[in-house]
Design a protein around this motif. Structure first.
Motif, PDB file in Angstrom:
ATOM      1  N   LEU A 176      -0.832  24.749  43.427  1.00 54.58           N
ATOM      2  CA  LEU A 176      -1.663  25.440  44.414  1.00 54.58           C
ATOM      3  C   LEU A 176      -0.877  26.528  45.128  1.00 54.58           C
ATOM      4  N   THR A 177       0.419  26.308  45.313  1.00 50.86           N
ATOM      5  CA  THR A 177       1.260  27.322  45.950  1.00 50.86           C
ATOM      6  C   THR A 177       1.341  28.579  45.101  1.00 50.86           C
ATOM      7  N   VAL A 234       0.621  20.222  44.309  1.00 49.46           N
ATOM      8  CA  VAL A 234       0.903  21.052  45.487  1.00 49.46           C
ATOM      9  C   VAL A 234       1.622  22.324  45.074  1.00 49.46           C
ATOM     10  N   SER A 235       2.603  22.189  44.175  1.00 51.46           N
ATOM     11  CA  SER A 235       3.333  23.363  43.697  1.00 51.46           C
ATOM     12  C   SER A 235       2.413  24.323  42.946  1.00 51.46           C
ATOM     13  N   CYS A 292      -6.618  22.188  50.219  1.00 56.32           N
ATOM     14  CA  CYS A 292      -6.347  21.272  49.101  1.00 56.32           C
ATOM     15  C   CYS A 292      -4.958  20.659  49.209  1.00 56.32           C
ATOM     16  N   ARG A 293      -3.967  21.478  49.586  1.00 59.07           N
ATOM     17  CA  ARG A 293      -2.615  20.935  49.744  1.00 59.07           C
ATOM     18  C   ARG A 293      -2.568  19.909  50.872  1.00 59.07           C
ATOM     19  N   SER A 349      -6.601  26.832  49.065  1.00 59.41           N
ATOM     20  CA  SER A 349      -5.301  26.289  48.645  1.00 59.41           C
ATOM     21  C   SER A 349      -4.636  25.520  49.779  1.00 59.41           C
ATOM     22  N   ASN A 350      -4.757  25.998  51.015  1.00 56.52           N
ATOM     23  CA  ASN A 350      -4.177  25.265  52.143  1.00 56.52           C
ATOM     24  C   ASN A 350      -4.900  23.950  52.385  1.00 56.52           C
ATOM     25  N   TYR A 380      -0.775  22.137  57.052  1.00 54.63           N
ATOM     26  CA  TYR A 380      -1.582  22.819  56.025  1.00 54.63           C
ATOM     27  C   TYR A 380      -3.013  23.039  56.512  1.00 54.63           C
TER      28      TYR A 380
END
Length: 356
Positions: free
Chosen positions: A74-75, A71-72, A13-14, A10-11, A144
């Protein structure tokens, strides 16, 4: 998928999405997407004249919305995995201190971020004067990516689940999480108190503008100072709990924290024309807020069965997003209808009622 994998992927990808943003905006520069006017919400259609059958949406703006949404999204995977991973790398008796350190770090980053964020982004922008916003993008994306690299060294000791035996389903996971909360009142009550805490601070982030406007020597645009003092109080509270919190039970800490927050919120309603008293009161309120947030998050990690960590913390993250967004919309409306003082007294009552 293991929690470490979720955190790392996730990090990365963001970070990659942020890195791609300048290129995507360059591709979409000066291009529009023609949408039928009938697709627009009713309150927007009135701005369109009858002869216009299409609404021109800038492609760059649409790309920005899509990247922000991604991004949201993935968070939403990162946050519950982070909460679930903490008990895997920290011994049970050290969870309170670990969560205190997490809160202290977050508050410190927020406070320092307000001070150095803008100069840092300006400096990064000056390094690439001919490349638009590449400098700030590299800073944000780099954070990130560095976080993802650091997490690669994390050792959780988690066993990889057999994919043939695990068949995740979003709706069933949500139902399992809700059912678990219904059956475990201590975890449910901790979640409720955290939601009330986040709702109060979300409302205060809106009310701080009016509070700053009423205070002598402070402008409405300087409301960030009020939030910074609240964050300072939370940092002090988190540091204190990390040292002496083991002497008390989480429920005792939360009880005194809720009562203290209620008294401080009432004090903010009464001291609305004193700059010094307001800064002192909101700092003390932040201290008491840490007495609620840190032990309640620790209680959830300790009391929740490991196999339900992802489901419960996923629900917590979604509920926190609602608790942070809904008050943002309601606080301003309530303040315009009833005034600042009644709304602060209502928040004080909510802080105390959440404990009971």
């Amino acid at each position: 998928m293991a929690k470490k994998q979720v955190l790392v992927i996730s990090n990365f990808c963001r970070g990659l999405l942020i890195l791609l943003l300048p290129f995507l905006l360059w591709v979409g520069d000066r291009q529009n997407i023609n949408l039928p006017v009938g697709w627009l919400p009713g309150f927007l259609r009135r701005w369109q004249t009858e002869e216009h059958q299409y609404f021109a949406l800038p492609l760059g703006f649409a790309i920005l919305l899509v990247v922000t949404f991604a991004v949201s999204t993935l968070t939403q995977f990162f946050a519950p995995a982070e909460q679930s991973a903490t008990p895997l790398v920290v011994r049970r008796r050290n969870l309170l201190a670990a969560n205190s350190l997490t809160t202290l770090t977050m508050m410190g980053v927020l406070i320092i971020g307000f001070a150095i964020g803008e100069p840092l982004l300006t400096l990064a922008d000056s390094l690439f004067p001919q490349a638009g916003d590449v400098g700030p993008v590299l800073v944000v994306a780099g954070c990130y990516l560095v976080a993802g690299i650091v997490l690669l060294m994390l050792k959780t000791g988690e066993k990889q689940a057999d994919p043939d035996l695990v068949h995740p389903h979003v709706l069933s996971d949500i139902q399992d999480g809700i059912r678990y909360l219904q059956e475990n009142h201590r975890v449910r009550n901790a979640l409720i108190q955290l939601l009330i805490l986040f709702s109060i601070f979300a409302a205060l982030s809106v009310l701080a503008v009016s509070m700053a406007a009423h205070l002598p020597g402070l402008k409405a645009s300087q409301f960030g100072f009020l939030l910074a003092f609240g964050g300072l109080g939370m940092a002090i509270g988190a540091l204190s709990i990390g040292y002496i919190g083991q002497r008390f039970s989480p429920t005792e800490l939360a009880l005194w924290g809720s009562l203290g927050m209620g008294v401080c919120l009432a004090g903010l309603a009464l001291f609305d024309h004193s700059l010094v008293l307001t800064f002192v009161t909101i700092t003390i309120m932040g201290f008491f807020a840490a007495m609620v947030g840190v032990p309640m998050q620790t209680l959830m990690q300790v009391e929740t069965d490991p196999e339900f960590h992802g489901k419960v913390f996923g629900l917590e993250n979604n509920a926190n997003n609602i608790a942070l967004s809904l008050p943002l919309a309601l606080a301003g409306v309530a303040e315009s209808l009833f005034g600042l003082t009644p709304v602060l007294f209502f928040l004080a009552a909510a802080a105390i009622a959440g404990e009971f």
